[in-house]
Design an enzyme around this catalytic site. Structure first.
Site, PDB file in Angstrom:
ATOM      1  N   LYS A 127       0.820  -1.214   0.000  1.00 32.29           N
ATOM      2  CA  LYS A 127       0.000   0.000   0.000  1.00 32.29           C
ATOM      3  C   LYS A 127       0.857   1.269   0.000  1.00 32.29           C
ATOM      4  CE  LYS A 127      -4.238  -2.072   1.549  1.00 32.29           C
ATOM      5  NZ  LYS A 127      -3.862  -3.503   1.737  1.00 32.29           N
TER       6      LYS A 127
HETATM    7  C1  PLP Z   1      -4.469  -4.581   1.049  1.00 36.28           C
HETATM    8  C2  PLP Z   1      -3.673  -5.823   0.911  1.00 36.28           C
HETATM    9  C3  PLP Z   1      -4.003  -6.809  -0.053  1.00 36.28           C
HETATM   10  C4  PLP Z   1      -5.244  -6.726  -0.920  1.00 36.28           C
HETATM   11  O1  PLP Z   1      -5.180  -5.722  -1.905  1.00 36.28           O
HETATM   12  P1  PLP Z   1      -6.517  -5.216  -2.646  1.00 36.28           P
HETATM   13  O2  PLP Z   1      -6.095  -4.058  -3.474  1.00 36.28           O
HETATM   14  O3  PLP Z   1      -7.455  -4.819  -1.519  1.00 36.28           O
HETATM   15  O4  PLP Z   1      -7.058  -6.350  -3.442  1.00 36.28           O
HETATM   16  C5  PLP Z   1      -3.147  -7.905  -0.168  1.00 36.28           C
HETATM   17  N1  PLP Z   1      -2.065  -8.053   0.616  1.00 36.28           N
HETATM   18  C6  PLP Z   1      -1.730  -7.135   1.548  1.00 36.28           C
HETATM   19  C7  PLP Z   1      -0.530  -7.371   2.387  1.00 36.28           C
HETATM   20  C8  PLP Z   1      -2.514  -5.981   1.733  1.00 36.28           C
HETATM   21  O5  PLP Z   1      -2.157  -5.090   2.673  1.00 36.28           O
END
Ligand code: PLP
Length: 467
Positions: A112
């Site tokens: 993120k």
């Molecule tokens: C948020 C997250 C995901 C999922 O991503 P999306 O965009 O919501 O599909 C997968 N792995 C981790 C570690 C995350 O923090």
């Protein structure tokens, strides 16, 4: 570039408009009115560029006149220059044609950061240009809150209030938020569950007076800018592995469908993508959809990959919009059915692109151990879901398969150690995380208590400065 709302009842906006708005006023999500083209020639010209240079070149068409190419390139170079790895999103080879793309070298050790760190700078700049302030309010079960706090801490025009369920997130996740020393960061531990936190945030956003007074903003994954910034790493990996001459497949650990939708966007732009594996844990609403064409809500169950414990994928609406031929009336009918009956059907589409698989808890643990044993590389539980799904849905073994590594194993150390016997170490920047002082306010699960706290502590809530 113009952006339209999937629900069709809000006016089209430019990039800065969608950046500041997040959700459209009609409840829809913004999508670009058309996909900018990545020609063969332009893809070839990306070879040898740094990650920031490549991202600037690929994403510039989405910004329109918001920032010129030089300014955007500088902003990206500054952002990604603060990451722990000079390649930003390095590819590690696990097998003859299998790779992981490490997206966890940002400040909070999850993918993120790739988008949120840039969003922090873009939003602060846009507010400053308009002479405005904003108050970010969110609820987190861990990764999003940590990424948001780090991205917005110390920013001039922004206050951040982040709610988490007291005692229900890991110590590393909590401390990544509560040890931020900046005065504009406000952590709130709610005496309740994550769902309680989300309900509080939703209730406060619905109070028009409060929303306007504090200029409340959301930075969850429905914000177009976050999706857009994730497109760059698909292009980066494909070009590094022989694109555009050789198509590449991706396996994407999926929750809200934001990350894998960015891969879809890259394919729509013209990147040769051989496949997108939608990898879910046992919360499998998306895997069921791609198998059947029916999108049906299920019960959320807790797993060792908690950032994917989702049964309603907020970005999925963007994909459905394309499936119904970008017809807002058709889209609205589907969403109404979902709200009333908890389900709708739509043609799956893109049969040559999407494949999906749901991976259970035991398979996830086994995958952590197997990958470490076979390769020496230690995946976190989210990445392990992606790796297991990539083998279930491997397709042509001659096509390179890139699994997105979405979190650092030390962020989920307990589960990783239990599965593999290996204790993953936090990177040096977090060596003293457990000793740093924490700042956090505990509040009851009560909307009045949270509202009063916001009014007392947000710069825009201070009645003296507003007078
Ligand atoms: C948020 C997250 C995901 C999922 O991503 P999306 O965009 O919501 O599909 C997968 N792995 C981790 C570690 C995350 O923090």
């Amino acid at each position: 570039m113009r952006y339209v709302s999937t629900r069709g009842e809000s006016p089209a906006l430019d990039f800065e408009g969608v950046l500041l708005a997040g959700l459209a006023p009609d409840g829809g999500l913004y999508v670009p009115a058309r996909w900018p083209r990545l020609s063969r020639k332009s893809l070839i010209s990306l070879r040898g560029k740094s990650y920031a240079e490549l991202a600037a070149a690929v994403l510039q068409p989405y910004l329109g006149s918001h920032l010129d190419a030089d300014a955007f390139g500088r902003l990206l170079a500054e952002t990604y220059g603060g990451f722990d790895h000079p390649a930003v999103a390095p590819l590690t080879q696990l097998d003859a044609n299998d790779w992981v793309m490490e997206l966890f070298h940002g400040p909070t050790l999850a993918f993120k950061d790739m988008a949120m760190q840039v969003l922090g700078r873009l939003l602060d700049g846009a507010l400053a240009r308009r002479g405005r302030r904003a108050t970010i309010l969110g609820a987190t079960s861990g990764d999003t809150g940590a990424a948001a706090v780090d991205a917005f801490r110390g920013r001039q025009a922004i206050d951040v209030f982040m709610l988490h369920p007291e005692g229900r997130i890991s110590a590393v996740q909590r401390r990544q938020m509560t040890t931020a020393p900046d005065a504009n960061v406000h952590n709130i531990a709610i005496q309740g569950t994550f769902d309680d936190c989300q309900a509080l945030v939703k209730a406060l956003f619905q109070e028009a007076d409060l929303r306007d007074r504090l200029n409340l903003a959301a930075v969850n994954s429905i914000n177009w800018a976050r999706v857009m910034l994730q497109i760059a790493y698909y292009v980066h990996a494909a070009v590094a592995l022989g694109g555009p001459d050789r198509p590449v497949a991706f396996s994407v650990p999926t929750g809200n469908f934001g990350d894998v939708y960015a891969g879809y966007a890259a394919a729509m732009m013209g990147l040769p993508v051989a496949g997108l594996v939608v990898a879910t844990n046992r919360n499998d609403i998306l895997a069921r959809f791609f198998a059947s064409g029916e999108y049906r809500r299920g019960e959320v169950s807790a797993t060792i990959s908690p950032s994917m414990d989702i049964q309603v994928a907020s970005n999925f609406e963007r994909y459905v919009f394309d499936r119904v031929g970008r017809d807002a009336a058709e889209l609205n009918a589907r969403m109404a059915a979902f709200a009333q009956l908890g389900a709708f059907r739509v043609e799956v589409g893109n049969a040559d692109l999407f494949r999906a698989a749901s991976v259970g808890e035991d398979e996830t643990r086994a995958e952590i151990a197997r990958t470490h044993r076979a390769t020496g590389w230690l995946p976190d539980p989210h990445t392990a879901v992606g790796l297991a799904a990539s083998r279930i849905r491997r397709g042509d073994p001659a096509v390179p398969m890139v699994t997105l590594a979405t979190a650092h194993p030390a962020k989920f150390a307990e589960a990783v150690t239990a599965a593999s016997g290996v204790v993953p170490q936090l990177p040096p920047r977090y060596a003293d995380l457990m000793q740093r002082p924490e700042r956090c306010t505990t509040l009851p699960n009560d909307v009045g208590a949270v509202r009063a706290h916001l009014m007392a502590h947000a710069a825009l809530g201070d009645r003296r400065s507003a007078a």
